[in-house]
Write a protein that holds these residues in place. Structure first.
Motif, PDB file in Angstrom:
ATOM      1  N   MET A 107       0.771 -21.220  12.374  1.00 12.92           N
ATOM      2  CA  MET A 107       1.361 -21.724  13.610  1.00 12.92           C
ATOM      3  C   MET A 107       2.889 -21.693  13.556  1.00 12.92           C
ATOM      4  SD  MET A 107      -1.271 -22.121  15.419  1.00 12.92           S
ATOM      5  CE  MET A 107      -0.391 -22.740  16.864  1.00 12.92           C
ATOM      6  N   GLY A 108       3.456 -21.962  12.380  1.00  7.26           N
ATOM      7  CA  GLY A 108       4.901 -21.847  12.229  1.00  7.26           C
ATOM      8  C   GLY A 108       5.370 -20.413  12.356  1.00  7.26           C
ATOM      9  N   ILE A 109       4.562 -19.477  11.841  1.00  8.65           N
ATOM     10  CA  ILE A 109       4.870 -18.051  11.977  1.00  8.65           C
ATOM     11  C   ILE A 109       4.841 -17.657  13.453  1.00  8.65           C
ATOM     12  CG2 ILE A 109       3.998 -15.729  11.514  1.00  8.65           C
ATOM     13  CD1 ILE A 109       2.975 -16.836   8.802  1.00  8.65           C
ATOM     14  N   ALA A 110       3.799 -18.111  14.169  1.00  9.03           N
ATOM     15  CA  ALA A 110       3.686 -17.810  15.603  1.00  9.03           C
ATOM     16  C   ALA A 110       4.884 -18.358  16.366  1.00  9.03           C
ATOM     17  CB  ALA A 110       2.388 -18.398  16.157  1.00  9.03           C
ATOM     18  N   MET A 111       5.282 -19.563  16.019  1.00 11.02           N
ATOM     19  CA  MET A 111       6.431 -20.210  16.648  1.00 11.02           C
ATOM     20  C   MET A 111       7.702 -19.377  16.450  1.00 11.02           C
ATOM     21  SD  MET A 111       7.662 -24.074  15.765  1.00 11.02           S
ATOM     22  CE  MET A 111       8.242 -25.179  17.031  1.00 11.02           C
ATOM     23  N   CYS A 112       7.893 -18.886  15.238  1.00 12.04           N
ATOM     24  CA  CYS A 112       9.060 -18.078  14.913  1.00 12.04           C
ATOM     25  C   CYS A 112       9.047 -16.766  15.694  1.00 12.04           C
ATOM     26  CB  CYS A 112       9.098 -17.801  13.414  1.00 12.04           C
ATOM     27  SG  CYS A 112      10.463 -16.752  12.892  1.00 12.04           S
ATOM     28  N   GLN A 113       7.912 -16.097  15.701  1.00 14.55           N
ATOM     29  CA  GLN A 113       7.813 -14.800  16.398  1.00 14.55           C
ATOM     30  C   GLN A 113       8.134 -14.974  17.886  1.00 14.55           C
ATOM     31  OE1 GLN A 113       6.599 -12.255  13.314  1.00 14.55           O
ATOM     32  NE2 GLN A 113       5.365 -11.709  15.057  1.00 14.55           N
ATOM     33  N   PHE A 114       7.567 -16.005  18.481  1.00  9.09           N
ATOM     34  CA  PHE A 114       7.774 -16.288  19.907  1.00  9.09           C
ATOM     35  C   PHE A 114       9.251 -16.581  20.183  1.00  9.09           C
ATOM     36  CE2 PHE A 114       7.884 -18.966  23.657  1.00  9.09           C
ATOM     37  CZ  PHE A 114       6.919 -18.448  24.494  1.00  9.09           C
ATOM     38  N   HIS A 115       9.848 -17.427  19.369  1.00 12.68           N
ATOM     39  CA  HIS A 115      11.230 -17.859  19.585  1.00 12.68           C
ATOM     40  C   HIS A 115      12.210 -16.705  19.420  1.00 12.68           C
ATOM     41  CE1 HIS A 115      14.182 -21.468  18.983  1.00 12.68           C
ATOM     42  NE2 HIS A 115      14.563 -20.654  19.948  1.00 12.68           N
ATOM     43  N   LEU A 116      12.027 -15.894  18.378  1.00  9.87           N
ATOM     44  CA  LEU A 116      12.922 -14.762  18.163  1.00  9.87           C
ATOM     45  C   LEU A 116      12.850 -13.772  19.315  1.00  9.87           C
ATOM     46  CD1 LEU A 116      12.498 -13.980  14.358  1.00  9.87           C
ATOM     47  CD2 LEU A 116      14.445 -15.072  15.485  1.00  9.87           C
ATOM     48  N   ALA A 117      11.639 -13.541  19.829  1.00 11.04           N
ATOM     49  CA  ALA A 117      11.487 -12.618  20.961  1.00 11.04           C
ATOM     50  C   ALA A 117      12.168 -13.175  22.205  1.00 11.04           C
ATOM     51  CB  ALA A 117      10.010 -12.345  21.220  1.00 11.04           C
ATOM     52  N   CYS A 118      11.987 -14.476  22.453  1.00  9.91           N
ATOM     53  CA  CYS A 118      12.651 -15.095  23.610  1.00  9.91           C
ATOM     54  C   CYS A 118      14.167 -14.950  23.505  1.00  9.91           C
ATOM     55  CB  CYS A 118      12.285 -16.580  23.709  1.00  9.91           C
ATOM     56  SG  CYS A 118      10.635 -16.899  24.378  1.00  9.91           S
ATOM     57  N   SER A 119      14.692 -15.226  22.335  1.00 11.29           N
ATOM     58  CA  SER A 119      16.140 -15.144  22.139  1.00 11.29           C
ATOM     59  C   SER A 119      16.643 -13.729  22.374  1.00 11.29           C
ATOM     60  CB  SER A 119      16.511 -15.598  20.722  1.00 11.29           C
ATOM     61  OG  SER A 119      16.175 -16.947  20.518  1.00 11.29           O
ATOM     62  N   GLU A 120      15.881 -12.756  21.901  1.00 12.51           N
ATOM     63  CA  GLU A 120      16.334 -11.361  21.991  1.00 12.51           C
ATOM     64  C   GLU A 120      16.339 -10.841  23.426  1.00 12.51           C
ATOM     65  OE1 GLU A 120      15.735  -8.762  18.572  1.00 12.51           O
ATOM     66  OE2 GLU A 120      14.517  -7.540  19.906  1.00 12.51           O
ATOM     67  N   ILE A 121      15.390 -11.292  24.248  1.00 14.11           N
ATOM     68  CA  ILE A 121      15.343 -10.782  25.627  1.00 14.11           C
ATOM     69  C   ILE A 121      15.972 -11.756  26.622  1.00 14.11           C
ATOM     70  CG2 ILE A 121      13.352  -9.315  25.166  1.00 14.11           C
ATOM     71  CD1 ILE A 121      11.544 -11.333  26.413  1.00 14.11           C
ATOM     72  N   GLY A 122      16.633 -12.791  26.096  1.00 21.39           N
ATOM     73  CA  GLY A 122      17.432 -13.654  26.959  1.00 21.39           C
ATOM     74  C   GLY A 122      16.685 -14.749  27.689  1.00 21.39           C
ATOM     75  N   ILE A 123      15.563 -15.221  27.123  1.00 23.08           N
ATOM     76  CA  ILE A 123      14.836 -16.343  27.712  1.00 23.08           C
ATOM     77  C   ILE A 123      15.292 -17.622  27.029  1.00 23.08           C
ATOM     78  CG2 ILE A 123      12.578 -17.375  28.139  1.00 23.08           C
ATOM     79  CD1 ILE A 123      11.387 -14.563  28.011  1.00 23.08           C
ATOM     80  N   ASP A 124      15.960 -18.477  27.755  1.00 25.96           N
ATOM     81  CA  ASP A 124      16.491 -19.711  27.198  1.00 25.96           C
ATOM     82  C   ASP A 124      15.447 -20.818  27.323  1.00 25.96           C
ATOM     83  OD1 ASP A 124      18.264 -21.358  25.981  1.00 25.96           O
ATOM     84  OD2 ASP A 124      19.598 -21.618  27.711  1.00 25.96           O
ATOM     85  N   GLY A 125      15.216 -21.531  26.239  1.00 26.46           N
ATOM     86  CA  GLY A 125      14.217 -22.593  26.277  1.00 26.46           C
ATOM     87  C   GLY A 125      14.311 -23.489  25.064  1.00 26.46           C
ATOM     88  N   TYR A 126      13.330 -24.366  24.900  1.00 28.08           N
ATOM     89  CA  TYR A 126      13.363 -25.322  23.803  1.00 28.08           C
ATOM     90  C   TYR A 126      11.940 -25.772  23.484  1.00 28.08           C
ATOM     91  CZ  TYR A 126      13.116 -28.447  27.860  1.00 28.08           C
ATOM     92  OH  TYR A 126      12.740 -29.043  29.043  1.00 28.08           O
ATOM     93  N   TRP A 127      11.774 -26.311  22.256  1.00 28.30           N
ATOM     94  CA  TRP A 127      10.471 -26.785  21.790  1.00 28.30           C
ATOM     95  C   TRP A 127      10.331 -28.286  22.041  1.00 28.30           C
ATOM     96  CZ3 TRP A 127       7.163 -23.094  20.717  1.00 28.30           C
ATOM     97  CH2 TRP A 127       7.631 -21.854  20.246  1.00 28.30           C
ATOM     98  N   VAL A 128       9.156 -28.686  22.466  1.00 28.82           N
ATOM     99  CA  VAL A 128       8.859 -30.098  22.682  1.00 28.82           C
ATOM    100  C   VAL A 128       7.427 -30.388  22.232  1.00 28.82           C
ATOM    101  CG1 VAL A 128      10.424 -30.375  24.644  1.00 28.82           C
ATOM    102  CG2 VAL A 128       8.045 -29.695  25.050  1.00 28.82           C
ATOM    103  N   GLN A 129       7.134 -31.667  22.038  1.00 26.39           N
ATOM    104  CA  GLN A 129       5.765 -32.109  21.800  1.00 26.39           C
ATOM    105  C   GLN A 129       5.350 -32.961  23.000  1.00 26.39           C
ATOM    106  OE1 GLN A 129       7.212 -33.254  17.667  1.00 26.39           O
ATOM    107  NE2 GLN A 129       4.983 -33.221  17.352  1.00 26.39           N
ATOM    108  N   GLU A 130       4.798 -32.308  24.002  1.00 26.25           N
ATOM    109  CA  GLU A 130       4.349 -32.976  25.225  1.00 26.25           C
ATOM    110  C   GLU A 130       2.968 -32.431  25.577  1.00 26.25           C
ATOM    111  OE1 GLU A 130       7.264 -32.391  28.294  1.00 26.25           O
ATOM    112  OE2 GLU A 130       8.840 -33.499  27.217  1.00 26.25           O
TER     113      GLU A 130
END
Length: 288
Positions: A244-267
């Motif tokens: 799950m940490g690997i998935a989180m990293c892959q998702f976040h790096l891709a978002c950063s690279e294509i310019g999707i700004d966001g943040y992680w939450v526990q909701e």
């Protein structure tokens, strides 16, 4: 050398390396690794937990201290090991896997191969080399080195055994609004690439335990784990949390690279879960 290659390209082409050249790691790369893991900001995950990553050069799997590190014959000619140390708790494990995967992908840009290992190594041998500290343990390691172009027959056979090249399809992993509605790739819109990077990411035994639910308005992506019963109980920790940490990293790096700004939450969106093994962990929210 591939320093300028994008993270998305690296993630798309990455494979686990188990056979390395006997060429020692170059001084410039050795120095990069040491500086990276000594920078505290590189060791803190999205939930604020700090991990340790130790770098251990080896010759014939033997350290400078004369300790032979054990990987049960899975790895040939490693030039060094990266060793993770953290607490055996849910979010420290996820944070560790996030920062560890980020480092491994960075090393790929320098042509340094690696292979996640969570169970097929002797923890006792690595514990002899390192001071672990109270309350911590070694959840995962990676041998590193320059990949041998011609793979061993063993490597190819192992990939078939764990079905490493056979990833689950979108409809089995990703959903829209509820778990009753599968997510089509074209429906994901701007999050299609980050979600695809999750799908193709490495996971223990290629189980792919991640389940993602895209919110109705497509501004949030909720990450769930579907536990495989008794999968890693013999190791004393839930190895699939690393996935799950690997998935989180892959998702976040891709978002950063294509310019999707966001943040992680526990909701927790409190969706009806498809199985008893399914558990909510965290969400990504796009900034408007």
């Amino acid at each position: 050398m591939m320093e300028n290659q994008s993270s998305i390209d690296i993630m798309s082409k990455r494979y686990s390396v188990r056979t390395f050249e006997t060429t020692p790691i170059e001084d410039v790369h050795h120095q990069y690794i040491k500086e990276y893991i000594n920078n505290e900001s590189n060791l803190i995950g999205p939930f604020g937990n700090k991990s340790r990553i130790e770098y251990i050069p080896v010759i014939n799997n033997v350290t400078d201290k004369g300790i032979k590190l054990g990987t049960y014959g899975f790895i040939k000619n490693p030039q060094a090991y990266l060793v993770g140390i953290t607490e055996n708790k849910t979010y420290p494990l996820i944070d560790f896997a996030y920062v560890f995967q980020k480092l491994l992908l960075q090393l790929e840009k320098f042509g340094i191969g690696n292979c996640w290992m969570g169970g097929t190594f002797s923890r006792k041998s690595f514990q002899k080399e390192l001071v672990i500290g109270d309350g911590n343990f070694i959840p995962g390691i990676s041998p590193i080195g320059y990949p041998r172009i011609k793979q061993r027959l063993f490597d190819k056979t192992l990939r078939k055994v764990v079905r490493a090249d056979n990833k689950k399809s979108w409809e089995k992993l990703f959903f829209h609004h509820t778990f009753e509605m599968t997510l089509e790739r074209n429906t994901a819109e701007k999050l299609e690439i980050p979600i695809e990077m999750v799908r193709i990411g490495p996971s223990a035994s290629n189980k792919q335990p991640w389940r993602l639910v895209l919110s109705k308005d497509k501004t949030a992506c909720h990450f769930y784990i579907e536990h495989t019963p008794n999968y890693s109980s013999s190791f004393g920790y839930d190895m699939q949390l690393l996935d799950m940490g690997i998935a989180m990293c892959q998702f976040h790096l891709a978002c950063s690279e294509i310019g999707i700004d966001g943040y992680w939450v526990q909701e927790d969106p409190n969706l009806t879960l498809p199985t008893e093994q399914t558990e909510y962990l965290f969400s990504w929210k796009c900034k408007r």
